[in-house]
Design a protein around this motif. Sequence first.
Motif, short mmCIF file in Angstrom:
data_model
loop_
_atom_site.label_atom_id
_atom_site.label_comp_id
_atom_site.label_asym_id
_atom_site.label_seq_id
_atom_site.Cartn_x
_atom_site.Cartn_y
_atom_site.Cartn_z
N ARG A 199 -32.96 6.39 19.54
CA ARG A 199 -33.65 7.10 20.63
C ARG A 199 -33.03 8.46 20.87
NH1 ARG A 199 -34.39 2.41 25.10
NH2 ARG A 199 -34.83 4.16 26.43
N VAL A 200 -31.73 8.54 20.59
CA VAL A 200 -31.04 9.80 20.86
C VAL A 200 -31.42 10.89 19.86
CG1 VAL A 200 -29.07 8.65 21.89
CG2 VAL A 200 -29.00 9.22 19.48
N LEU A 201 -32.03 10.51 18.74
CA LEU A 201 -32.39 11.51 17.72
C LEU A 201 -33.54 12.38 18.17
CD1 LEU A 201 -32.34 9.30 14.52
CD2 LEU A 201 -30.66 11.01 15.18
N ARG A 202 -34.43 11.80 18.95
CA ARG A 202 -35.60 12.55 19.40
C ARG A 202 -35.74 12.39 20.90
NH1 ARG A 202 -39.78 13.99 15.86
NH2 ARG A 202 -40.68 14.76 17.79
N LYS A 203 -34.96 13.18 21.62
CA LYS A 203 -34.99 13.05 23.08
C LYS A 203 -36.36 13.44 23.61
CE LYS A 203 -30.10 13.47 23.84
NZ LYS A 203 -29.49 14.16 22.71
N ASP A 204 -37.09 14.25 22.80
CA ASP A 204 -38.42 14.68 23.24
C ASP A 204 -39.43 13.55 23.23
OD1 ASP A 204 -38.10 14.63 20.50
OD2 ASP A 204 -39.60 16.17 20.13
N VAL A 205 -39.30 12.64 22.26
CA VAL A 205 -40.28 11.55 22.23
C VAL A 205 -39.71 10.24 22.76
CG1 VAL A 205 -41.69 12.52 20.40
CG2 VAL A 205 -39.84 10.98 19.80
N ALA A 206 -38.39 10.13 22.75
CA ALA A 206 -37.81 8.91 23.30
C ALA A 206 -37.59 9.14 24.78
CB ALA A 206 -36.48 8.62 22.62
N GLU A 207 -37.54 8.06 25.54
CA GLU A 207 -37.33 8.26 26.98
C GLU A 207 -35.86 8.58 27.24
OE1 GLU A 207 -38.46 4.29 28.26
OE2 GLU A 207 -39.63 4.53 26.43
N LYS A 208 -35.65 9.28 28.32
CA LYS A 208 -34.28 9.56 28.73
C LYS A 208 -33.71 8.27 29.34
CE LYS A 208 -33.44 11.44 32.71
NZ LYS A 208 -32.50 10.46 33.22
N PHE A 209 -32.44 8.01 29.11
CA PHE A 209 -31.86 6.83 29.72
C PHE A 209 -30.43 7.08 30.16
CE2 PHE A 209 -30.94 6.68 25.27
CZ PHE A 209 -29.71 6.08 25.12
N ASN A 210 -30.01 6.39 31.21
CA ASN A 210 -28.65 6.54 31.71
C ASN A 210 -27.94 5.19 31.65
OD1 ASN A 210 -30.00 8.74 34.13
ND2 ASN A 210 -28.71 9.35 32.44
N VAL A 211 -26.68 5.25 31.27
CA VAL A 211 -25.87 4.03 31.24
C VAL A 211 -24.77 4.18 32.29
CG1 VAL A 211 -24.49 2.48 29.80
CG2 VAL A 211 -26.25 3.92 28.73
N ALA A 212 -24.72 3.26 33.24
CA ALA A 212 -23.68 3.29 34.28
C ALA A 212 -22.60 2.30 33.91
CB ALA A 212 -24.30 2.91 35.62
#
Length: 335
Positions: free
Chosen positions: A107-120
């Motif tokens: 997902r990190v390869l295409r931040k434009d098509v993958a959703e943004k995500f946060n890890v706490a």
Amino acid sequence: MVVIRGATTIERDEKEEIQAAVKELLDKITLSNRIEKSEILSIVFSSTSDIHAYYPAKAAREAGYESSSLFSAMEPEIDGGLPLCIRVMLFLEKNILPKHIYLRGARVLRKDVAEKFNVAIDGPAGSGKSTVAKALAHDYKILYLDTGAMYRACALAAMQACASLDSEEEVARMAETLSLDVEYRDGVQHTLLFGKDVSEEIREPSVSMAASTVSKYPSIRAKMVEKQREIAAKMSCVLDGRDIGSVVLPAAEFKFFLTASPDVRAKRRFDELKAKGHDVNFDDLKKEIQARDLQDSTREFSPLKVAEDAVVIDTSCLSVQEVLAEIKRKIQEKI
Ligand code: DC
């Protein structure tokens, strides 16, 4: 002709993992794009050079994609590239608006098509959260935000301004003119106080307790939390702290809480500081960690606390790699 792109990652270079990952990726692509397997003319895979256990094309055939012409190739080894990654290109003789699919670490390869995500990743001092958060951010190629460093910098500024740390009023007054920035160079966080890099200074043991003290104050927390939310809203990142899952980002996609016994945590801090050449005493460190635990978890405003939906991991008997693998497994389960 339409081309659909996609990618995924695996945890280990094993036949079963490759088969499952390829099937999941192709099934998601066909489902999301509402296409039939028979409409795919050709599927081209490339995989990183650390994948040897199986041909992705063979896995695709076994997953029922046998009517397309299939091909797999190995990518060159690129420094810093995402490891254990399988990429795919599907060619269709159909006119649709393609929906590209990036799964798991990819997902990190295409931040434009993958959703943004946060890890706490929350937890007490010495629970291993910063080491694990850094490694996770590195593997997923996303930002690591060390929120403790922000409170530490705040404490350092108060100490330099000779403010009485026990006076919220004095610390808050100092914070009104505080210039605190976080910058990233080669993926490493640098904490700047009035433009000066204080990343090393804030690690001094004397700053640790002071950081815990200033972080009790609502006015200080409000300032820091605002900055943290601003960064997290813009990009995928791993944040470590005390209240990330519970207060800063209650809607974070992935939440973890790391713990470890006080002895193990004190030993980790001891080794870490010794390695940096500090003259430290184990018993003093253990006492300091316990005092900080107490202050951080009993403060009135946003105390150290396990978010309801966080996955708790006791790291006392686990290596960094084991904790990392467990976190990645949980993330992948949820994606
Ligand atoms: O994680 P650390 O040891 O660098 O944090 C230093 C202090 O900052 C810690 O004792 C409590 C405080 N802190 C906080 O209150 N909230 C955070 N999100 C991070 C740190």
